[in-house]
Every structure is written in C-alpha cells, then in structure tokens.
Design a protein around this motif. Structure first.
Motif, PDB file in Angstrom:
ATOM      1  N   PHE A 103       0.819  -1.215   0.000  1.00 40.71           N
ATOM      2  CA  PHE A 103       0.000   0.000   0.000  1.00 40.71           C
ATOM      3  C   PHE A 103       0.852   1.265   0.000  1.00 40.71           C
ATOM      4  N   SER A 104       2.065   1.198   0.513  1.00 37.93           N
ATOM      5  CA  SER A 104       2.952   2.363   0.544  1.00 37.93           C
ATOM      6  C   SER A 104       3.662   2.586  -0.793  1.00 37.93           C
ATOM      7  N   GLN A 105       3.388   1.727  -1.777  1.00 38.64           N
ATOM      8  CA  GLN A 105       4.003   1.836  -3.095  1.00 38.64           C
ATOM      9  C   GLN A 105       2.943   2.230  -4.123  1.00 38.64           C
ATOM     10  N   THR A 106       3.392   2.503  -5.347  1.00 34.94           N
ATOM     11  CA  THR A 106       2.506   2.812  -6.463  1.00 34.94           C
ATOM     12  C   THR A 106       2.610   1.694  -7.487  1.00 34.94           C
ATOM     13  N   CYS A 134       6.500  -2.003  -9.095  1.00 35.27           N
ATOM     14  CA  CYS A 134       6.079  -1.172  -7.963  1.00 35.27           C
ATOM     15  C   CYS A 134       7.056  -0.019  -7.757  1.00 35.27           C
ATOM     16  N   ALA A 135       6.519   1.196  -7.816  1.00 35.94           N
ATOM     17  CA  ALA A 135       7.337   2.361  -7.478  1.00 35.94           C
ATOM     18  C   ALA A 135       7.408   2.448  -5.963  1.00 35.94           C
ATOM     19  N   PRO A 136       8.570   2.737  -5.397  1.00 41.21           N
ATOM     20  CA  PRO A 136       8.747   2.670  -3.947  1.00 41.21           C
ATOM     21  C   PRO A 136       8.146   3.825  -3.149  1.00 41.21           C
ATOM     22  N   ALA A 137       7.296   4.633  -3.756  1.00 37.21           N
ATOM     23  CA  ALA A 137       6.666   5.744  -3.036  1.00 37.21           C
ATOM     24  C   ALA A 137       5.196   5.834  -3.418  1.00 37.21           C
ATOM     25  N   PRO A 138       4.364   6.346  -2.518  1.00 38.52           N
ATOM     26  CA  PRO A 138       2.948   6.507  -2.860  1.00 38.52           C
ATOM     27  C   PRO A 138       2.747   7.602  -3.905  1.00 38.52           C
ATOM     28  N   CYS A 148       9.543   8.823  -9.873  1.00 41.94           N
ATOM     29  CA  CYS A 148       9.851   9.998  -9.059  1.00 41.94           C
ATOM     30  C   CYS A 148       8.722  10.214  -8.056  1.00 41.94           C
ATOM     31  N   PRO A 149       9.012  10.949  -6.989  1.00 43.42           N
ATOM     32  CA  PRO A 149       7.943  11.265  -6.040  1.00 43.42           C
ATOM     33  C   PRO A 149       6.825  12.063  -6.716  1.00 43.42           C
ATOM     34  N   MET A 163      14.153   7.119  -8.411  1.00 48.57           N
ATOM     35  CA  MET A 163      13.893   5.924  -7.608  1.00 48.57           C
ATOM     36  C   MET A 163      13.825   4.730  -8.557  1.00 48.57           C
ATOM     37  N   THR A 164      14.482   3.644  -8.206  1.00 46.22           N
ATOM     38  CA  THR A 164      14.404   2.419  -8.999  1.00 46.22           C
ATOM     39  C   THR A 164      13.182   1.639  -8.546  1.00 46.22           C
TER      40      THR A 164
END
Length: 110
Positions: free
Chosen positions: A31-34, A48-52, A64-65, A89-90
C-alpha cells in the motif's frame, strides 16, 4: 523458548504491517508503493514504485515522487524549475496475486 516466543509476539503485535494490494492485472504492491506494472516496460520486475502516488518515468524502471518530473539523462527527479532535485527511484519487483475467485477443481473432476 517461551521467552523468545513472547518477544517475537510482542514485536509482531506492534510492527507496522503494510499489506499488499491488487494492481488489477495479477500483480500486487504494498500500500505504501505505487502500482506501475501495467506501464509498458515495467512488468513484474519493475512493477512497484517505492513511493505513494509516484510518477512513472519514460524508462519504466524508474519513478519519481509525486509532483516531480523525471530527468532520465540527469538521473534525477526535479521539482519547480529544477529548484529541488532528488535521485531517480528504482522501481521494485511486484508480487503475483492469486485470484481467489477462480474456480478451483479437485483433480478427480478432471
């Protein structure tokens, strides 16, 4: 043995749990990823991107954020006329989701 069990139980009870959500294409992210696995070039490996609410880059291995712009050649994420710049972000591997709604037959039915 019982003391170790109590310590582990205590830690698990207070640990933040980040469940997996279905991305809608058989892949899942925390849930904390995109979810970006539906983007061409991302797939399961970079799903999965590592940021919401991340912005997926043209090269779908990166993101990117939220509200940042990808600068692939500069290997950065930029915000507001390049006032703020952070590294790209990878994206990370998605997990496969098992569809619980599928009809599962007993092998004797085949």
């Amino acid at each position: 043995k019982s003391a170790a069990f109590l310590v582990v139980s205590f830690i698990n009870a207070f640990a933040k749990v980040d469940p997996v959500r279905d991305c809608g294409n058989g892949n899942g992210c925390l849930f904390s990823q995109t979810c970006v696995s539906g983007t061409e070039g991302a797939g399961l490996l970079h799903g999965c991107a590592p940021a919401p609410k991340a912005v997926v880059c043209e090269d779908a291995r990166f993101s990117c954020p939220s509200h940042f712009t990808c600068n692939i050649t500069g290997n950065s994420c930029e915000y507001g006329n390049n006032v703020v710049s952070v590294p790209l972000m990878t994206n990370v591997k998605a997990v496969r989701i098992i569809d619980q709604s599928q009809d599962v037959r007993d092998s004797s039915d085949l």
